[in-house]
Design a protein around this motif. Structure first.
Motif, mmCIF file in Angstrom:
data_model
loop_
_atom_site.group_PDB
_atom_site.id
_atom_site.type_symbol
_atom_site.label_atom_id
_atom_site.label_comp_id
_atom_site.label_asym_id
_atom_site.label_seq_id
_atom_site.Cartn_x
_atom_site.Cartn_y
_atom_site.Cartn_z
ATOM 1 N N ASP A 16 0.760 -1.187 0.231
ATOM 2 C CA ASP A 16 0.211 -0.075 0.067
ATOM 3 C C ASP A 16 0.833 1.127 0.131
ATOM 4 O OD1 ASP A 16 -2.284 -1.511 -0.057
ATOM 5 O OD2 ASP A 16 -2.250 -1.405 2.218
ATOM 6 N N ILE A 17 0.422 2.195 -0.777
ATOM 7 C CA ILE A 17 1.126 3.506 -0.915
ATOM 8 C C ILE A 17 0.028 4.461 -0.435
ATOM 9 C CG2 ILE A 17 3.156 2.958 -2.179
ATOM 10 C CD1 ILE A 17 1.679 4.041 -4.545
ATOM 11 N N PRO A 18 0.344 5.671 -0.057
ATOM 12 C CA PRO A 18 -0.541 6.627 0.527
ATOM 13 C C PRO A 18 -1.185 7.362 -1.288
ATOM 14 C CG PRO A 18 1.273 7.019 1.610
ATOM 15 C CD PRO A 18 1.676 5.920 0.558
ATOM 16 N N SER A 19 -2.440 7.560 -0.746
ATOM 17 C CA SER A 19 -2.905 8.255 -2.083
ATOM 18 C C SER A 19 -2.497 9.686 -2.207
ATOM 19 C CB SER A 19 -4.628 8.552 -1.632
ATOM 20 O OG SER A 19 -4.716 9.468 -0.872
ATOM 21 N N ALA A 20 -2.679 10.195 -3.435
ATOM 22 C CA ALA A 20 -2.102 11.406 -3.905
ATOM 23 C C ALA A 20 -2.853 12.627 -2.871
ATOM 24 C CB ALA A 20 -2.521 11.821 -5.293
ATOM 25 N N ARG A 21 -4.022 12.390 -2.603
ATOM 26 C CA ARG A 21 -4.652 13.248 -1.723
ATOM 27 C C ARG A 21 -4.061 13.252 -0.430
ATOM 28 N NH1 ARG A 21 -6.876 17.664 -0.493
ATOM 29 N NH2 ARG A 21 -8.325 17.689 1.151
ATOM 30 N N LEU A 55 0.834 12.608 -7.513
ATOM 31 C CA LEU A 55 0.662 13.832 -6.976
ATOM 32 C C LEU A 55 0.386 14.761 -8.068
ATOM 33 C CD1 LEU A 55 0.469 15.882 -4.479
ATOM 34 C CD2 LEU A 55 3.135 16.236 -4.406
ATOM 35 N N GLU A 56 1.245 14.847 -9.064
ATOM 36 C CA GLU A 56 1.270 15.547 -10.270
ATOM 37 C C GLU A 56 -0.134 15.356 -11.005
ATOM 38 O OE1 GLU A 56 1.598 16.043 -14.874
ATOM 39 O OE2 GLU A 56 0.698 14.631 -13.612
#
Length: 129
Positions: free
Chosen positions: A21-26, A120-121
């Motif tokens: 799991d990786i954090p969401s862009a938000r 993020l972009e």
């Protein structure tokens, strides 16, 4: 033969599911950007008034670029390899420690880029008004 074709389509999907799991862009935006740029990206974060230079209004990036989102320039800023004089935005090393994927910021050049920076972009694109 059909089974092999279906399996060939499902294996790449299984690889995606198996990744950590990786954090969401938000979530990354909230944790790393909103303090200066604000929750909506308008440059009105809680820390904005304490800075010598007002944070950019991230909702107008495309509008300030004749309607085209400047993906390559944005990536240069968030990755930190474009450091114009007086740059006050910090580098986000935590975002660099993620899987690398091909990224095209709109210039037709695929560049290996950490996925959290790409996310993020992509999130910044959703903030455009």
């Amino acid at each position: 033969m059909k089974s092999a074709a279906v399996l060939g389509l499902l294996l790449p999907l299984a690889a995606c599911v198996a990744q950590p799991d990786i954090p969401s862009a938000r979530a990354d935006f909230t944790a790393l950007c909103a303090g200066c740029h604000g929750d909506g990206g308008r440059g009105d974060g809680d820390m904005a008034d304490t800075l010598d230079q007002k944070p950019a209004d991230l909702t107008t990036l495309a509008a300030r670029n004749k309607g085209a989102f400047p993906g390559t320039r944005v990536m240069a800023q968030i990755w930190g390899y474009a450091k114009p004089g007086g740059r006050v935005m910090p580098e986000f090393a935590v975002l660099l420690d993620s899987e690398v994927v091909p990224y095209d910021g709109g210039d037709g050049i695929l560049t290996p880029t950490p996925i959290r920076l790409v996310q993020l972009e992509q999130y910044l694109r959703t903030l455009q008004r």
